[in-house]
Design a protein around this motif. Structure first.
Motif, short mmCIF file in Angstrom:
data_model
loop_
_atom_site.label_atom_id
_atom_site.label_comp_id
_atom_site.label_asym_id
_atom_site.label_seq_id
_atom_site.Cartn_x
_atom_site.Cartn_y
_atom_site.Cartn_z
N GLN A 56 0.83 -1.21 0.00
CA GLN A 56 0.00 0.00 0.00
C GLN A 56 0.87 1.26 0.00
O GLN A 56 0.51 2.27 -0.59
N ARG A 57 2.04 1.19 0.64
CA ARG A 57 2.95 2.34 0.62
C ARG A 57 3.55 2.49 -0.77
O ARG A 57 3.69 3.61 -1.29
N TYR A 58 3.92 1.37 -1.35
CA TYR A 58 4.49 1.39 -2.69
C TYR A 58 3.48 2.02 -3.67
O TYR A 58 3.81 2.89 -4.47
N ALA A 59 2.21 1.57 -3.56
CA ALA A 59 1.16 2.08 -4.45
C ALA A 59 0.95 3.57 -4.22
O ALA A 59 0.75 4.35 -5.16
N TYR A 60 1.00 3.98 -2.95
CA TYR A 60 0.79 5.39 -2.63
C TYR A 60 1.92 6.24 -3.21
O TYR A 60 1.70 7.32 -3.77
N GLU A 61 3.13 5.74 -3.09
CA GLU A 61 4.27 6.50 -3.63
C GLU A 61 4.21 6.56 -5.15
O GLU A 61 4.55 7.59 -5.75
N ALA A 70 9.67 7.24 6.53
CA ALA A 70 9.41 6.00 7.26
C ALA A 70 8.49 6.22 8.45
O ALA A 70 7.74 5.34 8.85
N SER A 71 8.52 7.44 8.99
CA SER A 71 7.72 7.72 10.18
C SER A 71 6.25 7.99 9.85
O SER A 71 5.43 8.07 10.75
N THR A 72 5.93 8.15 8.56
CA THR A 72 4.56 8.45 8.19
C THR A 72 3.73 7.18 8.09
O THR A 72 4.05 6.27 7.32
N LEU A 73 2.70 7.14 8.90
CA LEU A 73 1.81 5.99 8.93
C LEU A 73 0.77 6.15 7.83
O LEU A 73 0.18 7.20 7.68
N LEU A 74 0.55 5.07 7.07
CA LEU A 74 -0.54 5.09 6.08
C LEU A 74 -1.72 4.34 6.68
O LEU A 74 -1.55 3.25 7.22
N ILE A 82 -4.97 -5.65 2.86
CA ILE A 82 -4.27 -5.93 1.61
C ILE A 82 -4.77 -5.05 0.46
O ILE A 82 -4.43 -5.29 -0.70
N CYS A 83 -5.56 -4.01 0.77
CA CYS A 83 -5.99 -3.09 -0.28
C CYS A 83 -4.86 -2.12 -0.62
O CYS A 83 -4.23 -1.57 0.27
N VAL A 84 -4.62 -1.93 -1.92
CA VAL A 84 -3.57 -1.00 -2.37
C VAL A 84 -4.16 0.10 -3.26
O VAL A 84 -3.47 0.66 -4.11
N HIS A 85 -5.44 0.41 -3.06
CA HIS A 85 -6.08 1.43 -3.89
C HIS A 85 -5.64 2.81 -3.42
O HIS A 85 -6.23 3.42 -2.54
N ALA A 86 -4.57 3.29 -4.05
CA ALA A 86 -4.01 4.59 -3.70
C ALA A 86 -4.25 5.55 -4.85
O ALA A 86 -4.20 5.16 -6.02
N SER A 87 -4.52 6.79 -4.50
CA SER A 87 -4.71 7.81 -5.51
C SER A 87 -4.14 9.12 -4.99
O SER A 87 -4.18 9.39 -3.79
N ALA A 88 -3.60 9.92 -5.91
CA ALA A 88 -3.09 11.22 -5.51
C ALA A 88 -4.24 12.10 -5.02
O ALA A 88 -4.06 12.98 -4.19
N ASP A 89 -5.43 11.85 -5.57
CA ASP A 89 -6.63 12.54 -5.08
C ASP A 89 -7.14 11.78 -3.87
O ASP A 89 -7.70 10.70 -3.98
N LEU A 90 -6.92 12.37 -2.70
CA LEU A 90 -7.24 11.63 -1.47
C LEU A 90 -8.72 11.32 -1.35
O LEU A 90 -9.11 10.42 -0.61
N ASN A 91 -9.57 12.04 -2.08
CA ASN A 91 -11.00 11.71 -2.04
C ASN A 91 -11.29 10.35 -2.65
O ASN A 91 -12.31 9.74 -2.36
N SER A 93 -8.84 7.90 -2.73
CA SER A 93 -7.81 6.97 -2.26
C SER A 93 -8.31 6.19 -1.05
O SER A 93 -9.00 6.73 -0.19
N HIS A 94 -7.97 4.90 -1.00
CA HIS A 94 -8.32 4.08 0.17
C HIS A 94 -7.21 4.12 1.22
O HIS A 94 -7.38 3.59 2.29
N VAL A 95 -6.07 4.68 0.87
CA VAL A 95 -4.99 4.82 1.84
C VAL A 95 -4.53 6.27 1.85
O VAL A 95 -4.51 6.94 0.82
N ALA A 96 -4.21 6.76 3.02
CA ALA A 96 -3.74 8.14 3.15
C ALA A 96 -2.89 8.23 4.40
O ALA A 96 -3.04 7.43 5.32
N PRO A 97 -2.00 9.21 4.43
CA PRO A 97 -1.18 9.39 5.63
C PRO A 97 -2.04 9.62 6.86
O PRO A 97 -3.14 10.17 6.76
N GLY A 98 -1.54 9.22 7.99
CA GLY A 98 -2.29 9.30 9.24
C GLY A 98 -2.79 10.69 9.56
O GLY A 98 -3.81 10.85 10.24
N SER A 99 -2.10 11.72 9.03
CA SER A 99 -2.54 13.09 9.31
C SER A 99 -3.90 13.38 8.71
O SER A 99 -4.57 14.33 9.08
#
Ligand SMILES: [Zn+2]
Length: 165
Positions: A56-61, A70-74, A82-91, A93-99
């Protein structure tokens, strides 16, 4: 060397392990290696050697073009490890940084995602979570994207009972 070796690029190899649901909001499920915490594992080679990264981190990057510290939690809004649905548009995206956690929780509570299950897989005991991830991977690999089988695997329903369907 002059050897004509056909190799998948790292990205192609990554996506060869991913099965995407047909709808835009569906999960994209990782079918490669799964760690003993129920999350995926993808091996990459760098100058420093081989190492395993979180799919999921790989997909997000890949989606954002940014390296995650490394300190940023997704976090997953869909709660499927096991979902890797990442998108630059956070709306979308199924994964986003913890912030962005609050936004994600809001969105999840509004039932934005079709794949959203009331069960929070991330909160399950580790061994249960691992088994759910393995079961989910099995049904995807054996049957492709079949929503009823995916739901059964997520809920931990014994899928060998055909009468359930
Ligand atoms: Zn998802």
């Amino acid at each position: 060397m002059g050897m004509a070796v056909t190799r998948l690029s790292e990205e192609d190899r990554f996506w060869s392990h991913v099965v995407k649901g047909p709808e835009p909001d569906d999960c994209w499920l990782w079918t490669g290696a799964i760690s003993d915490d129920g999350y995926g594992r993808f091996w990459i080679r760098r100058e420093s050697g081989q190492r395993a990264v979180r799919p999921q981190r790989y997909a997000y990057e890949l989606a954002t073009g940014e390296a995650l510290p490394a300190s940023t939690l997704l976090l997953h809004s869909c709660d499927i490890p096991i979902c890797v649905h990442a998108s630059a548009d956070l709306n979308g995206s199924h994964v986003a940084p913890g912030s962005h956690r609050d936004n994600m929780l809001d969105r999840a509570q509004r039932g934005r995602y079709r794949n959203r299950h009331t069960l929070r897989l991330g909160d399950l005991p580790r061994q249960v979570r691992v088994q759910r991830s393995l079961d989910l991977r099995s049904v995807i690999l054996d049957h492709g994207w079949k929503p009823e089988l995916i739901s059964a695997a997520l809920l931990g329903v014994e899928i060998t009972h055909p009468r359930l369907f």
